[in-house]
Enzyme design. Structure first.
Site, PDB file in Angstrom:
ATOM      1  N   GLY A   9      55.577  -6.728   8.638  1.00 35.17           N
ATOM      2  CA  GLY A   9      56.058  -6.010   7.449  1.00 35.17           C
ATOM      3  C   GLY A   9      55.838  -6.749   6.135  1.00 35.17           C
ATOM      4  N   GLY A  11      52.765  -7.865   5.486  1.00 34.09           N
ATOM      5  CA  GLY A  11      51.330  -7.686   5.245  1.00 34.09           C
ATOM      6  C   GLY A  11      51.081  -6.478   4.354  1.00 34.09           C
ATOM      7  N   GLY A  14      51.989  -2.932   6.403  1.00 41.82           N
ATOM      8  CA  GLY A  14      53.375  -3.067   6.861  1.00 41.82           C
ATOM      9  C   GLY A  14      54.350  -3.046   5.696  1.00 41.82           C
ATOM     10  N   THR A 123      43.417   1.198  15.084  1.00 38.72           N
ATOM     11  CA  THR A 123      42.387   1.417  14.068  1.00 38.72           C
ATOM     12  C   THR A 123      41.268   2.327  14.570  1.00 38.72           C
ATOM     13  OG1 THR A 123      40.570   0.238  12.967  1.00 38.72           O
ATOM     14  CG2 THR A 123      41.488  -0.841  14.868  1.00 38.72           C
ATOM     15  N   ASP A 124      40.598   2.991  13.632  1.00 40.50           N
ATOM     16  CA  ASP A 124      39.430   3.814  14.003  1.00 40.50           C
ATOM     17  C   ASP A 124      38.287   2.938  14.510  1.00 40.50           C
ATOM     18  OD1 ASP A 124      38.620   2.631  11.588  1.00 40.50           O
ATOM     19  OD2 ASP A 124      38.008   4.514  10.635  1.00 40.50           O
ATOM     20  N   GLU A 125      38.401   1.618  14.300  1.00 40.45           N
ATOM     21  CA  GLU A 125      37.307   0.731  14.715  1.00 40.45           C
ATOM     22  C   GLU A 125      37.183   0.633  16.228  1.00 40.45           C
ATOM     23  OE1 GLU A 125      36.839  -2.817  12.418  1.00 40.45           O
ATOM     24  OE2 GLU A 125      37.773  -1.916  10.651  1.00 40.45           O
ATOM     25  N   TYR A 147      37.580  -8.373  16.645  1.00 35.88           N
ATOM     26  CA  TYR A 147      38.787  -7.751  16.084  1.00 35.88           C
ATOM     27  C   TYR A 147      39.033  -6.407  16.761  1.00 35.88           C
ATOM     28  CZ  TYR A 147      41.418  -4.633  13.015  1.00 35.88           C
ATOM     29  OH  TYR A 147      42.307  -3.685  12.549  1.00 35.88           O
ATOM     30  N   LYS A 151      42.083  -5.097  19.302  1.00 39.66           N
ATOM     31  CA  LYS A 151      42.961  -3.956  19.012  1.00 39.66           C
ATOM     32  C   LYS A 151      42.900  -2.944  20.160  1.00 39.66           C
ATOM     33  CE  LYS A 151      45.085  -3.244  15.844  1.00 39.66           C
ATOM     34  NZ  LYS A 151      46.497  -3.648  15.538  1.00 39.66           N
ATOM     35  N   PRO A 202      29.534  -9.538  -3.308  1.00 33.63           N
ATOM     36  CA  PRO A 202      28.611  -9.739  -2.182  1.00 33.63           C
ATOM     37  C   PRO A 202      28.596  -8.552  -1.214  1.00 33.63           C
ATOM     38  CG  PRO A 202      30.628 -11.017  -1.848  1.00 33.63           C
ATOM     39  CD  PRO A 202      30.807 -10.271  -3.132  1.00 33.63           C
TER      40      PRO A 202
HETATM   41  P1  NAD Z   1      47.412  -7.782   7.013  1.00 35.49           P
HETATM   42  O1  NAD Z   1      46.542  -8.889   7.485  1.00 35.49           O
HETATM   43  O2  NAD Z   1      47.569  -7.538   5.556  1.00 35.49           O
HETATM   44  O3  NAD Z   1      48.896  -7.969   7.604  1.00 35.49           O
HETATM   45  C1  NAD Z   1      49.147  -8.476   8.865  1.00 35.49           C
HETATM   46  C2  NAD Z   1      50.571  -9.025   8.879  1.00 35.49           C
HETATM   47  O4  NAD Z   1      50.883  -9.443  10.217  1.00 35.49           O
HETATM   48  C3  NAD Z   1      50.762 -10.247   7.972  1.00 35.49           C
HETATM   49  O5  NAD Z   1      51.954 -10.120   7.231  1.00 35.49           O
HETATM   50  C4  NAD Z   1      50.861 -11.413   8.948  1.00 35.49           C
HETATM   51  O6  NAD Z   1      51.674 -12.483   8.483  1.00 35.49           O
HETATM   52  C5  NAD Z   1      51.482 -10.731  10.165  1.00 35.49           C
HETATM   53  N1  NAD Z   1      51.180 -11.431  11.427  1.00 35.49           N
HETATM   54  C6  NAD Z   1      49.960 -11.834  11.858  1.00 35.49           C
HETATM   55  N2  NAD Z   1      50.093 -12.454  13.060  1.00 35.49           N
HETATM   56  C7  NAD Z   1      51.412 -12.399  13.379  1.00 35.49           C
HETATM   57  C8  NAD Z   1      52.163 -12.843  14.494  1.00 35.49           C
HETATM   58  N3  NAD Z   1      51.580 -13.482  15.509  1.00 35.49           N
HETATM   59  N4  NAD Z   1      53.494 -12.601  14.514  1.00 35.49           N
HETATM   60  C9  NAD Z   1      54.092 -11.962  13.469  1.00 35.49           C
HETATM   61  N5  NAD Z   1      53.431 -11.553  12.381  1.00 35.49           N
HETATM   62  C10 NAD Z   1      52.106 -11.751  12.342  1.00 35.49           C
HETATM   63  O7  NAD Z   1      46.876  -6.501   7.764  1.00 35.49           O
HETATM   64  P2  NAD Z   1      46.975  -4.946   7.409  1.00 35.49           P
HETATM   65  O8  NAD Z   1      45.712  -4.533   6.778  1.00 35.49           O
HETATM   66  O9  NAD Z   1      48.258  -4.681   6.733  1.00 35.49           O
HETATM   67  O10 NAD Z   1      46.992  -4.326   8.880  1.00 35.49           O
HETATM   68  C11 NAD Z   1      48.219  -4.003   9.518  1.00 35.49           C
HETATM   69  C12 NAD Z   1      47.921  -3.283  10.817  1.00 35.49           C
HETATM   70  O11 NAD Z   1      47.167  -2.106  10.550  1.00 35.49           O
HETATM   71  C13 NAD Z   1      47.091  -4.104  11.798  1.00 35.49           C
HETATM   72  O12 NAD Z   1      47.581  -3.861  13.096  1.00 35.49           O
HETATM   73  C14 NAD Z   1      45.686  -3.549  11.642  1.00 35.49           C
HETATM   74  O13 NAD Z   1      44.944  -3.714  12.818  1.00 35.49           O
HETATM   75  C15 NAD Z   1      45.988  -2.095  11.345  1.00 35.49           C
HETATM   76  N6  NAD Z   1      44.981  -1.350  10.577  1.00 35.49           N
HETATM   77  C16 NAD Z   1      44.522  -1.838   9.373  1.00 35.49           C
HETATM   78  C17 NAD Z   1      43.604  -1.086   8.638  1.00 35.49           C
HETATM   79  C18 NAD Z   1      43.098  -1.567   7.294  1.00 35.49           C
HETATM   80  O14 NAD Z   1      42.167  -0.967   6.744  1.00 35.49           O
HETATM   81  N7  NAD Z   1      43.665  -2.613   6.695  1.00 35.49           N
HETATM   82  C19 NAD Z   1      43.149   0.143   9.125  1.00 35.49           C
HETATM   83  C20 NAD Z   1      43.640   0.607  10.362  1.00 35.49           C
HETATM   84  C21 NAD Z   1      44.556  -0.153  11.058  1.00 35.49           C
HETATM   85  P1  TYD Z   2      36.296  -4.699   5.256  1.00 34.74           P
HETATM   86  O1  TYD Z   2      37.129  -4.473   4.041  1.00 34.74           O
HETATM   87  O2  TYD Z   2      36.151  -6.078   5.773  1.00 34.74           O
HETATM   88  O3  TYD Z   2      36.861  -3.708   6.367  1.00 34.74           O
HETATM   89  P2  TYD Z   2      36.253  -3.349   7.840  1.00 34.74           P
HETATM   90  O4  TYD Z   2      35.333  -4.410   8.261  1.00 34.74           O
HETATM   91  O5  TYD Z   2      37.506  -3.341   8.641  1.00 34.74           O
HETATM   92  O6  TYD Z   2      35.622  -2.010   7.693  1.00 34.74           O
HETATM   93  O7  TYD Z   2      34.842  -4.132   4.984  1.00 34.74           O
HETATM   94  C1  TYD Z   2      34.628  -2.788   4.581  1.00 34.74           C
HETATM   95  C2  TYD Z   2      33.142  -2.571   4.434  1.00 34.74           C
HETATM   96  O8  TYD Z   2      32.653  -3.391   3.360  1.00 34.74           O
HETATM   97  C3  TYD Z   2      32.360  -2.983   5.662  1.00 34.74           C
HETATM   98  O9  TYD Z   2      31.257  -2.098   5.856  1.00 34.74           O
HETATM   99  C4  TYD Z   2      31.843  -4.357   5.317  1.00 34.74           C
HETATM  100  C5  TYD Z   2      31.642  -4.294   3.814  1.00 34.74           C
HETATM  101  N1  TYD Z   2      31.833  -5.576   3.103  1.00 34.74           N
HETATM  102  C6  TYD Z   2      30.838  -6.055   2.233  1.00 34.74           C
HETATM  103  O10 TYD Z   2      29.787  -5.416   2.038  1.00 34.74           O
HETATM  104  N2  TYD Z   2      31.050  -7.254   1.607  1.00 34.74           N
HETATM  105  C7  TYD Z   2      32.179  -7.988   1.798  1.00 34.74           C
HETATM  106  O11 TYD Z   2      32.306  -9.087   1.185  1.00 34.74           O
HETATM  107  C8  TYD Z   2      33.203  -7.477   2.674  1.00 34.74           C
HETATM  108  C9  TYD Z   2      34.473  -8.243   2.902  1.00 34.74           C
HETATM  109  C10 TYD Z   2      32.980  -6.264   3.300  1.00 34.74           C
END
Ligand code: NAD
Ligand code: TYD
Length: 339
Positions: A9, A11, A14, A123-125, A147, A151, A202
């Protein structure tokens, strides 16, 4: 539910979820369990009423800590994860410990308790690279980087706890999320903050990889729908319905900031870079959900937020991030090309 546990929460998503839950459910108390890894940040919760949530610093992979955090909770929303693909390519063990081991620890601690609903944020990944069409929840799970593999493994473990022990588990698979408080290793906040400082952006490969962009508030409302209305044992896609090539997004950021396109640098591609993600969220829409934030407006507001909140990201970019950036981008940028 009077009291729920939100892991991760502190992050990006969260903390957005904690913020929207406190706003939408005035009688609900939230326990936040977060290890505060490099991407966890208490600044993300700074504007919230501290009487409405309890913060516990700890690891989701620590049974004692999870047991304590779960006391009195009726629901769990599990965000805690290692979340960056590039870091998983440099070393995956933290990803396995948290994204797989952490799910196991959390679910085994919750097993004996009377928890009404457990949501695993995925995630959709997990669908891997999708060149044509859109993935539905029954499409094959073919993750292509450590990653997304971790997941997918966490999800499968969740389904196994549903099947084996009847635990009330639901799963969400959200698209690439954007908005305030996103750690600036991800493309959007990285490019916005670099552009503000007139530094290079980049862009990996040919810049034509496609991501579907989902605003953090829409992601959180999708999670809330599934948490309260989803069917146990089921997964639900949460799409932004805004598929864009990275180059489009990059040019939009520069234009919103009034910066020149000469800041764009084409750099060595990410290995195994998934070309395109695309998901269909008809299943979630049947529960009544729809994304609300228009992409053009969402990007504009997000760029504005990073312009107005330099206090938040400058602190991060001058810390641990500096060494990461140097290690990951220096050689790439030296060998980069412009258009
Ligand atoms: P983030 O990296 O910003 O946040 C992750 C949080 O988890 C951080 O606060 C970190 O301190 C905490 N954390 C990491 N390891 C931990 C552990 N072992 N114990 C307790 N806390 C821990 O990531 P986010 O982008 O907010 O992603 C959150 C969730 O959403 C993840 O599960 C990610 O896979 C999923 N998700 C993210 C995206 C995206 O585009 N960012 C898209 C789809 C799903
Ligand atoms: P990212 O934000 O790392 O998310 P994800 O890998 O989970 O999709 O990247 C989003 C898109 O941007 C992905 O196609 C990779 C690209 N990317 C760059 O071109 N340059 C960068 O420096 C980063 C971090 C990502």
């Amino acid at each position: 539910m009077q009291k729920i546990l939100v892991t991760g929460g502190a992050g990006f998503i969260g903390s957005g979820f904690v913020r929207t839950q406190l706003r939408d459910y005035p009688d609900q108390h939230i326990v936040v369990l977060d290890k505060l890894t490099y991407s966890g940040n208490l600044d993300n919760l700074k504007d919230l009423d501290q009487n409405r949530y309890t913060f516990i610093q700890g690891d989701v992979n620590d049974p004692e800590c999870v047991g304590k955090a779960l006391e009195g909770c009726e629901g769990i929303v599990h965000f805690a994860a290692e979340s960056h693909v590039d870091r998983s390519l440099s070393g995956a063990s933290d990803f396995i410990d948290t994204n797989v081991g952490g799910v196991n620890t959390l679910l085994s601690q919750a097993r004996e308790l009377d928890i009404k609903r457990i949501l695993l944020v995925s995630t959709d990944e997990v669908y891997g690279s999708v060149l044509e069409g859109s993935s539905v929840e029954d499409s094959p799970i073919v993750p292509r980087n450590p990653y997304s593999a971790s997941k997918a493994a966490g999800e499968l473990l969740g389904v196994s706890y549903f099947e084996s022990f009847g635990m009330p588990i639901v799963i969400t698979r959200g698209s690439n999320t954007y908005g305030p408080y996103q750690y600036p290793e991800k493309v959007l906040p990285l490019f916005i903050s670099n552009a503000i400082d007139n530094e290079a952006l980049p862009l990996y490969g040919d810049g034509k990889n496609v991501r579907d962009w989902l605003h953090v508030e829409d992601h959180c409302s999708g999670i809330d729908f599934v948490f309260r209305k989803g069917e146990p044992g089921q997964a639900y896609n949460i799409a932004g319905e805004n598929e864009r090539e990275n180059i489009f997004l990059t040019k939009r950021i520069l234009s919103l900031l009034g910066k020149p396109e000469s800041l764009i640098r084409y750099v060595e591609d990410r290995t195994g870079h998934d070309r395109r993600y695309s998901i269909d969220s008809s299943k979630l829409k049947k529960l009544g959900w729809a994304p609300k934030i228009d992409f053009d407006e969402g990007i504009k507001l997000t760029v504005q937020w990073y312009q107005e909140n330099e206090w938040w990201w400058r602190k991060i970019k001058s810390g641990e991030f500096k060494a990461y950036y140097e290690e990951h981008y220096r050689k790439r940028l030296e060998e980069s090309t412009s258009e």
